[in-house]
Design a protein around this motif. Sequence first.
Motif, PDB file in Angstrom:
ATOM      1  N   ILE A  83     -29.833 -92.376  19.865  1.00 38.95           N
ATOM      2  CA  ILE A  83     -31.102 -91.771  19.485  1.00 38.95           C
ATOM      3  C   ILE A  83     -31.087 -90.334  19.999  1.00 38.95           C
ATOM      4  O   ILE A  83     -30.767 -90.082  21.155  1.00 38.95           O
ATOM      5  CB  ILE A  83     -32.298 -92.572  20.054  1.00 38.95           C
ATOM      6  CG1 ILE A  83     -33.623 -91.902  19.685  1.00 38.95           C
ATOM      7  CG2 ILE A  83     -32.192 -92.759  21.548  1.00 38.95           C
ATOM      8  CD1 ILE A  83     -34.825 -92.770  20.025  1.00 38.95           C
TER       9      ILE A  83
ATOM     10  N   LYS B 117     -38.883 -97.288  21.945  1.00 40.37           N
ATOM     11  CA  LYS B 117     -37.458 -96.950  21.984  1.00 40.37           C
ATOM     12  C   LYS B 117     -37.033 -96.310  23.302  1.00 40.37           C
ATOM     13  O   LYS B 117     -35.846 -96.217  23.594  1.00 40.37           O
ATOM     14  CB  LYS B 117     -37.120 -95.987  20.838  1.00 40.37           C
ATOM     15  CG  LYS B 117     -37.269 -96.604  19.446  1.00 40.37           C
ATOM     16  CD  LYS B 117     -36.839 -95.624  18.372  1.00 40.37           C
ATOM     17  CE  LYS B 117     -36.932 -96.280  16.992  1.00 40.37           C
ATOM     18  NZ  LYS B 117     -36.404 -95.386  15.929  1.00 40.37           N
TER      19      LYS B 117
ATOM     20  N   ASP C 121     -35.385 -88.876  17.642  1.00 41.57           N
ATOM     21  CA  ASP C 121     -34.950 -89.741  16.543  1.00 41.57           C
ATOM     22  C   ASP C 121     -35.454 -89.224  15.192  1.00 41.57           C
ATOM     23  O   ASP C 121     -35.890 -89.993  14.338  1.00 41.57           O
ATOM     24  CB  ASP C 121     -35.443 -91.171  16.785  1.00 41.57           C
ATOM     25  CG  ASP C 121     -34.612 -92.205  16.046  1.00 41.57           C
ATOM     26  OD1 ASP C 121     -33.434 -91.929  15.756  1.00 41.57           O
ATOM     27  OD2 ASP C 121     -35.144 -93.300  15.740  1.00 41.57           O
TER      28      ASP C 121
END
Length: 301
Positions: A3, A88, A69
Amino acid sequence: MDISIVFEQVDFTYSPGTPFEVPVLKGIDLEIPEGEVTAIIGHTGSGKSTLIQHLNVLLKPTKGKLIIDGREITAESKDKNLKALRKKIGVVFQFPETQLFEETVLKDVMFGPQNFGVSKEEAEKIAREMLTLVGIDEELFERSPFDLSGGQMRRVAIAGVLALQPEVLILDEPTAGLDPLGQITMLEMFMQLQKEHHLSLILVTHQMDDVAKYADNVVVLEKGQIVKQGSPSEVFSDPKWLREKQLGLPQTLAFFELLDQKIPENIMLKIKQSPLTVEELTETLIEINHQQKGREVSRNE
Protein backbone atom coordinates in the motif's frame (compact mmCIF):
# COMPACT_ATOMS: atom_id res chain seq x y z
CA MET A 1 -0.44 -6.40 0.39
CA ASP A 2 1.59 -3.37 -0.68
CA ILE A 3 0.00 0.00 0.00
CA SER A 4 1.55 3.31 -1.07
CA ILE A 5 1.78 6.34 1.23
CA VAL A 6 2.94 9.72 -0.05
CA PHE A 7 3.03 13.12 1.67
CA GLU A 8 3.08 16.12 -0.68
CA GLN A 9 3.96 19.46 0.94
CA VAL A 10 1.92 18.63 4.06
CA ASP A 11 1.51 21.29 6.74
CA PHE A 12 -0.46 20.73 9.89
CA THR A 13 -1.51 23.38 12.41
CA TYR A 14 -3.55 22.84 15.55
CA SER A 15 -6.40 25.38 15.95
CA PRO A 16 -5.60 27.27 12.72
CA GLY A 17 -6.92 30.81 12.45
CA THR A 18 -7.26 31.22 16.20
CA PRO A 19 -5.04 32.88 18.82
CA PHE A 20 -4.12 29.35 19.93
CA GLU A 21 -2.84 28.04 16.60
CA VAL A 22 0.30 25.90 16.79
CA PRO A 23 2.11 24.88 13.57
CA VAL A 24 3.46 21.33 13.98
CA LEU A 25 4.31 19.96 10.51
CA LYS A 26 5.86 22.10 7.77
CA GLY A 27 6.30 21.15 4.14
CA ILE A 28 6.51 17.39 4.62
CA ASP A 29 7.47 15.60 1.39
CA LEU A 30 7.78 11.90 2.10
CA GLU A 31 7.17 8.54 0.44
CA ILE A 32 6.95 5.50 2.71
CA PRO A 33 8.57 2.54 0.87
CA GLU A 34 6.17 -0.36 0.46
CA GLY A 35 6.86 -3.63 2.27
CA GLU A 36 9.83 -2.24 4.24
CA VAL A 37 10.63 -1.03 7.76
CA THR A 38 10.77 2.75 8.06
CA ALA A 39 11.92 4.34 11.33
CA ILE A 40 10.82 7.85 12.25
CA ILE A 41 13.08 9.50 14.80
CA GLY A 42 13.49 12.91 16.41
CA HIS A 43 13.56 14.32 19.89
CA THR A 44 10.36 15.11 21.86
CA GLY A 45 8.29 17.79 20.15
CA SER A 46 9.67 17.12 16.66
CA GLY A 47 6.25 16.17 15.25
CA LYS A 48 6.49 12.35 15.19
CA SER A 49 3.11 11.71 16.86
CA THR A 50 1.34 14.23 14.64
CA LEU A 51 2.87 12.64 11.55
CA ILE A 52 1.68 9.14 12.40
CA GLN A 53 -1.82 10.42 13.19
CA HIS A 54 -1.96 11.53 9.57
CA LEU A 55 -0.98 8.03 8.49
CA ASN A 56 -4.09 6.43 9.95
CA VAL A 57 -6.16 9.50 9.06
CA LEU A 58 -6.92 10.60 12.61
CA LEU A 59 -5.65 13.99 11.42
CA LYS A 60 -5.89 15.60 7.98
CA PRO A 61 -3.41 18.06 6.47
CA THR A 62 -4.04 21.76 7.01
CA LYS A 63 -2.28 22.31 3.68
CA GLY A 64 -0.94 19.94 1.05
CA LYS A 65 -2.16 16.40 0.56
CA LEU A 66 -1.58 12.85 1.69
CA ILE A 67 -2.08 10.01 -0.79
CA ILE A 68 -2.79 6.58 0.69
CA ASP A 69 -3.44 3.63 -1.61
CA GLY A 70 -4.39 6.05 -4.38
CA ARG A 71 -6.78 8.07 -2.20
CA GLU A 72 -6.04 11.78 -1.81
CA ILE A 73 -6.61 13.25 1.65
CA THR A 74 -6.75 17.01 2.12
CA ALA A 75 -8.22 19.41 4.65
CA GLU A 76 -11.56 19.11 2.81
CA SER A 77 -11.77 15.28 2.90
CA LYS A 78 -14.90 13.98 4.66
CA ASP A 79 -14.36 11.68 7.66
CA LYS A 80 -17.13 9.29 6.61
CA ASN A 81 -15.18 8.40 3.45
CA LEU A 82 -12.00 7.47 5.34
CA LYS A 83 -13.16 4.47 7.40
CA ALA A 84 -11.96 1.90 4.84
CA LEU A 85 -8.47 3.43 4.91
CA ARG A 86 -8.30 3.25 8.71
CA LYS A 87 -8.82 -0.50 8.53
CA LYS A 88 -5.76 -0.85 6.29
CA ILE A 89 -3.46 1.00 8.71
CA GLY A 90 -3.03 -0.39 12.23
CA VAL A 91 -1.42 1.61 15.03
CA VAL A 92 0.13 0.16 18.16
CA PHE A 93 0.37 3.17 20.47
CA GLN A 94 2.57 3.52 23.54
CA PHE A 95 1.06 1.40 26.34
CA PRO A 96 -1.65 -0.09 24.06
CA GLU A 97 -2.98 -2.11 27.02
CA THR A 98 -4.70 1.06 28.26
CA GLN A 99 -7.12 0.70 25.30
CA LEU A 100 -8.53 -2.64 26.51
CA PHE A 101 -12.14 -2.46 27.66
CA GLU A 102 -14.14 -5.66 26.95
CA GLU A 103 -15.07 -8.22 29.61
CA THR A 104 -13.01 -11.03 28.06
CA VAL A 105 -9.78 -11.28 26.11
CA LEU A 106 -11.54 -12.87 23.14
CA LYS A 107 -14.29 -10.23 22.97
CA ASP A 108 -11.75 -7.44 23.09
CA VAL A 109 -9.92 -8.74 20.04
CA MET A 110 -13.21 -9.47 18.24
CA PHE A 111 -14.44 -5.90 18.69
CA GLY A 112 -12.43 -4.32 15.85
CA PRO A 113 -13.39 -6.73 13.06
CA GLN A 114 -17.05 -6.64 14.12
CA ASN A 115 -16.96 -2.84 14.11
CA PHE A 116 -15.94 -3.05 10.45
CA GLY A 117 -18.82 -5.36 9.56
CA VAL A 118 -17.27 -8.83 9.98
CA SER A 119 -19.68 -11.49 11.28
CA LYS A 120 -19.39 -12.67 14.87
CA GLU A 121 -18.25 -16.13 13.77
CA GLU A 122 -15.56 -14.81 11.44
CA ALA A 123 -14.46 -12.22 14.03
CA GLU A 124 -14.00 -14.99 16.62
CA LYS A 125 -11.96 -17.06 14.16
CA ILE A 126 -9.70 -14.07 13.39
CA ALA A 127 -9.38 -13.19 17.08
CA ARG A 128 -8.32 -16.72 18.01
CA GLU A 129 -5.69 -16.72 15.23
CA MET A 130 -4.26 -13.36 16.28
CA LEU A 131 -4.17 -14.20 19.98
CA THR A 132 -2.29 -17.40 19.20
CA LEU A 133 0.03 -15.46 16.92
CA VAL A 134 1.06 -13.05 19.71
CA GLY A 135 1.56 -15.88 22.20
CA ILE A 136 -1.61 -15.82 24.31
CA ASP A 137 -2.67 -19.29 25.49
CA GLU A 138 -6.21 -20.41 24.71
CA GLU A 139 -6.91 -20.91 28.41
CA LEU A 140 -6.77 -17.12 28.81
CA PHE A 141 -9.30 -16.31 26.06
CA GLU A 142 -12.29 -16.16 28.43
CA ARG A 143 -10.44 -14.32 31.19
CA SER A 144 -10.81 -10.62 31.80
CA PRO A 145 -7.89 -8.80 30.14
CA PHE A 146 -7.45 -6.90 33.41
CA ASP A 147 -6.57 -10.14 35.22
CA LEU A 148 -3.51 -10.65 33.00
CA SER A 149 0.07 -9.54 33.52
CA GLY A 150 1.19 -6.27 31.95
CA GLY A 151 3.04 -8.06 29.17
CA GLN A 152 0.05 -10.29 28.41
CA MET A 153 -2.28 -7.28 28.33
CA ARG A 154 -0.02 -5.60 25.79
CA ARG A 155 -0.06 -8.71 23.59
CA VAL A 156 -3.87 -8.82 23.71
CA ALA A 157 -4.03 -5.17 22.66
CA ILE A 158 -1.63 -5.88 19.78
CA ALA A 159 -3.77 -8.85 18.73
CA GLY A 160 -6.70 -6.41 18.57
CA VAL A 161 -4.78 -4.24 16.09
CA LEU A 162 -3.68 -7.25 14.03
CA ALA A 163 -7.23 -8.58 13.94
CA LEU A 164 -8.10 -5.79 11.52
CA GLN A 165 -5.52 -7.39 9.20
CA PRO A 166 -3.82 -4.10 8.36
CA GLU A 167 -1.52 -3.65 5.38
CA VAL A 168 0.52 -0.99 7.18
CA LEU A 169 1.54 -1.36 10.82
CA ILE A 170 2.65 1.68 12.82
CA LEU A 171 4.52 1.10 16.08
CA ASP A 172 4.67 4.14 18.37
CA GLU A 173 7.34 3.35 21.00
CA PRO A 174 5.98 -0.23 21.18
CA THR A 175 8.45 -1.44 23.83
CA ALA A 176 7.93 1.43 26.30
CA GLY A 177 7.91 0.14 29.88
CA LEU A 178 9.12 -3.36 29.00
CA ASP A 179 12.26 -4.96 30.43
CA PRO A 180 15.16 -5.59 27.98
CA LEU A 181 14.12 -9.18 27.25
CA GLY A 182 10.52 -8.10 26.72
CA GLN A 183 11.66 -5.38 24.32
CA ILE A 184 13.65 -7.83 22.20
CA THR A 185 10.86 -10.42 22.18
CA MET A 186 8.24 -7.85 21.19
CA LEU A 187 10.27 -6.32 18.36
CA GLU A 188 11.31 -9.71 16.97
CA MET A 189 7.63 -10.67 16.88
CA PHE A 190 6.77 -7.55 14.88
CA MET A 191 9.65 -8.06 12.46
CA GLN A 192 8.62 -11.65 11.86
CA LEU A 193 5.07 -10.45 11.09
CA GLN A 194 6.45 -7.81 8.75
CA LYS A 195 8.44 -10.37 6.77
CA GLU A 196 5.75 -13.07 6.67
CA HIS A 197 2.97 -10.70 5.57
CA HIS A 198 5.14 -8.24 3.62
CA LEU A 199 3.77 -5.35 5.67
CA SER A 200 4.92 -1.77 5.46
CA LEU A 201 6.07 -1.25 9.03
CA ILE A 202 6.65 2.21 10.52
CA LEU A 203 8.62 2.34 13.75
CA VAL A 204 8.58 5.48 15.90
CA THR A 205 11.23 5.15 18.59
CA HIS A 206 13.91 6.81 20.69
CA GLN A 207 15.95 3.59 20.69
CA MET A 208 18.72 4.08 18.15
CA ASP A 209 19.88 0.47 18.55
CA ASP A 210 16.48 -0.71 17.28
CA VAL A 211 16.69 1.68 14.33
CA ALA A 212 20.16 0.42 13.42
CA LYS A 213 19.14 -3.23 13.70
CA TYR A 214 15.69 -3.31 12.11
CA ALA A 215 15.09 -0.30 9.83
CA ASP A 216 15.52 -0.26 6.07
CA ASN A 217 14.89 3.49 5.95
CA VAL A 218 15.16 6.31 8.49
CA VAL A 219 13.36 9.68 8.58
CA VAL A 220 14.65 12.35 10.97
CA LEU A 221 12.21 15.04 12.11
CA GLU A 222 13.10 18.32 13.78
CA LYS A 223 10.62 21.11 14.58
CA GLY A 224 8.06 19.59 12.23
CA GLN A 225 10.39 19.28 9.25
CA ILE A 226 12.31 16.40 7.69
CA VAL A 227 15.99 17.24 8.17
CA LYS A 228 17.45 13.96 6.94
CA GLN A 229 16.38 10.64 5.45
CA GLY A 230 18.11 7.59 4.07
CA SER A 231 19.37 4.17 5.08
CA PRO A 232 20.59 3.65 8.69
CA SER A 233 24.21 3.74 7.49
CA GLU A 234 23.58 7.08 5.76
CA VAL A 235 21.73 8.67 8.68
CA PHE A 236 24.21 7.43 11.29
CA SER A 237 27.27 8.37 9.21
CA ASP A 238 27.81 11.66 11.08
CA PRO A 239 27.87 11.13 14.87
CA LYS A 240 28.51 14.84 15.51
CA TRP A 241 25.37 15.80 13.58
CA LEU A 242 23.32 13.22 15.48
CA ARG A 243 24.43 14.62 18.82
CA GLU A 244 23.57 18.13 17.69
CA LYS A 245 20.07 16.86 16.94
CA GLN A 246 19.91 15.24 20.42
CA LEU A 247 19.48 11.77 18.94
CA GLY A 248 22.36 9.85 20.42
CA LEU A 249 24.12 6.92 18.78
CA PRO A 250 23.57 3.17 18.56
CA GLN A 251 25.72 1.55 21.25
CA THR A 252 27.88 -0.21 18.66
CA LEU A 253 28.69 3.09 16.95
CA ALA A 254 29.49 4.77 20.27
CA PHE A 255 31.86 1.88 21.12
CA PHE A 256 33.47 2.13 17.68
CA GLU A 257 34.12 5.84 18.25
CA LEU A 258 36.03 5.00 21.43
CA LEU A 259 37.91 2.26 19.58
CA ASP A 260 38.85 4.76 16.87
CA GLN A 261 40.85 6.70 19.45
CA LYS A 262 42.91 3.61 20.39
CA ILE A 263 43.63 1.94 17.04
CA PRO A 264 46.31 3.25 14.60
CA GLU A 265 44.84 5.53 11.94
CA ASN A 266 46.20 3.52 9.00
CA ILE A 267 44.16 0.50 10.19
CA MET A 268 40.95 2.46 10.85
CA LEU A 269 41.12 4.03 7.37
CA LYS A 270 40.74 0.54 5.89
CA ILE A 271 37.40 0.01 7.66
CA LYS A 272 34.85 0.54 4.91
CA GLN A 273 31.85 1.41 7.11
CA SER A 274 31.16 2.12 10.77
CA PRO A 275 29.37 -0.86 12.36
CA LEU A 276 25.74 -0.30 13.39
CA THR A 277 24.81 -3.75 14.72
CA VAL A 278 26.48 -6.26 17.02
CA GLU A 279 27.08 -8.56 14.05
CA GLU A 280 28.77 -5.79 12.06
CA LEU A 281 30.85 -4.78 15.09
CA THR A 282 32.02 -8.38 15.57
CA GLU A 283 33.13 -8.56 11.92
CA THR A 284 34.92 -5.21 12.26
CA LEU A 285 36.78 -6.31 15.40
CA ILE A 286 37.92 -9.50 13.64
CA GLU A 287 39.15 -7.41 10.69
CA ILE A 288 41.02 -5.00 12.99
CA ASN A 289 42.60 -7.93 14.82
CA HIS A 290 43.81 -9.47 11.54
CA GLN A 291 45.26 -6.15 10.39
CA GLN A 292 47.07 -5.58 13.69
CA LYS A 293 48.58 -9.07 13.51
CA GLY A 294 49.68 -8.33 9.96
CA ARG A 295 51.43 -5.15 11.12
CA GLU A 296 53.22 -7.05 13.87
CA VAL A 297 54.46 -9.71 11.42
CA SER A 298 55.70 -7.01 9.03
CA ARG A 299 57.49 -5.21 11.86
CA ASN A 300 59.24 -8.42 13.02
CA GLU A 301 60.41 -9.24 9.52
